[in-house]
Design a protein around this motif. Structure first.
Motif, mmCIF file in Angstrom:
data_model
loop_
_atom_site.group_PDB
_atom_site.id
_atom_site.type_symbol
_atom_site.label_atom_id
_atom_site.label_comp_id
_atom_site.label_asym_id
_atom_site.label_seq_id
_atom_site.Cartn_x
_atom_site.Cartn_y
_atom_site.Cartn_z
ATOM 1 N N THR A 103 -0.435 0.609 -9.604
ATOM 2 C CA THR A 103 -1.149 -0.617 -9.965
ATOM 3 C C THR A 103 -2.335 -0.854 -9.032
ATOM 4 N N VAL A 104 -2.102 -0.709 -7.731
ATOM 5 C CA VAL A 104 -3.171 -0.909 -6.744
ATOM 6 C C VAL A 104 -4.263 0.150 -6.937
ATOM 7 N N ALA A 105 -3.860 1.406 -7.128
ATOM 8 C CA ALA A 105 -4.836 2.484 -7.308
ATOM 9 C C ALA A 105 -5.679 2.259 -8.569
ATOM 10 N N LEU A 121 -12.641 -0.926 -10.078
ATOM 11 C CA LEU A 121 -13.752 -1.543 -9.355
ATOM 12 C C LEU A 121 -14.769 -0.513 -8.869
ATOM 13 N N GLY A 122 -14.519 0.753 -9.214
ATOM 14 C CA GLY A 122 -15.450 1.811 -8.851
ATOM 15 C C GLY A 122 -15.167 2.475 -7.515
ATOM 16 N N SER A 139 -4.483 9.570 -3.993
ATOM 17 C CA SER A 139 -3.033 9.342 -4.029
ATOM 18 C C SER A 139 -2.322 10.653 -3.757
ATOM 19 N N VAL A 140 -1.476 10.641 -2.729
ATOM 20 C CA VAL A 140 -0.732 11.840 -2.367
ATOM 21 C C VAL A 140 0.729 11.476 -2.124
ATOM 22 N N LEU A 200 -9.525 4.091 -0.272
ATOM 23 C CA LEU A 200 -8.086 3.870 -0.138
ATOM 24 C C LEU A 200 -7.345 5.194 -0.278
ATOM 25 N N ILE A 201 -6.380 5.407 0.610
ATOM 26 C CA ILE A 201 -5.471 6.543 0.506
ATOM 27 C C ILE A 201 -4.059 5.989 0.393
ATOM 28 N N ILE A 202 -3.339 6.456 -0.600
ATOM 29 C CA ILE A 202 -1.938 6.082 -0.794
ATOM 30 C C ILE A 202 -1.116 7.340 -0.547
#
Length: 184
Positions: free
Chosen positions: A19-21, A27-28, A33-34, A83-85
């Protein structure tokens, strides 16, 4: 900023990551995500394994570096990343996370943790810790992210509600509560 999302099974960590990603991408923003395992990476939208994404050496040491240069396309991607997840990070040796921190600081020319990129690490301390061949308990605990130099700078967030549990069934709720008390 560094966040650690602690949550047991069925607390919907993966749903939150996706959801966050998705919101950030809408928003561009560039989001990477890893996950520590291939299976977990398949559950993330656009997910890959941490080792393949960051080129982390298989035999990671305290002073290891990821194997890509500042001029590579990979480095350019990370300079644009907002952002990195990183899911199931607790399965990895703490040196893996520190290695990624070092390379991101280097390619972003920024001494802030992870080169100033916001990072969300997540996992469940009740699941598997890093594998240390022939290691004793102290070595395994010492290899965990909890004992990394980065740990003190993290904002800890906790998910505790098992959303798949039928809370109407009092016996199920009581048993789940009992298991949490035993485990914690």
């Amino acid at each position: 900023m560094i966040f650690f999302l602690n949550g047991g099974a069925r607390t919907e960590k993966t749903f939150l990551y996706n959801t966050v990603a998705t919101k950030c991408r809408s928003l561009g923003h560039v989001v990477v995500s890893v996950a520590s395992s291939g299976i977990a990476s398949l559950l993330l939208v656009g997910g890959r394994t941490a080792h393949s994404t960051f080129s982390i050496p298989l035999d990671v040491l305290e002073d290891s570096f990821c194997s890509f240069s500042k001029q590579s396309l990979q480095a350019e991607l990370f300079r644009k990343t907002r952002l990195i997840i990183w899911d199931e990070v607790l399965m990895q040796h703490g040196y893996c996370v520190e290695t990624v921190d070092r390379i991101l600081q280097d390619i972003c020319d920024n001494n802030k943790p992870f080169g100033g990129i916001t990072i969300v690490l997540g996992g469940d301390f009740r699941q598997i810790l890093p594998v240390i061949p022939k290691g004793v308990c102290e070595q395994i605990m010492g290899a965990s992210l909890r004992h990394s130099v980065l740990w003190n700078g993290m904002h800890i967030l906790t998910l505790s509600l098992n959303v798949r549990l039928n809370s109407i069934d009092l016996a199920n709720s009581n048993f789940a509560e009992f298991l949490n008390e035993v485990i914690l």
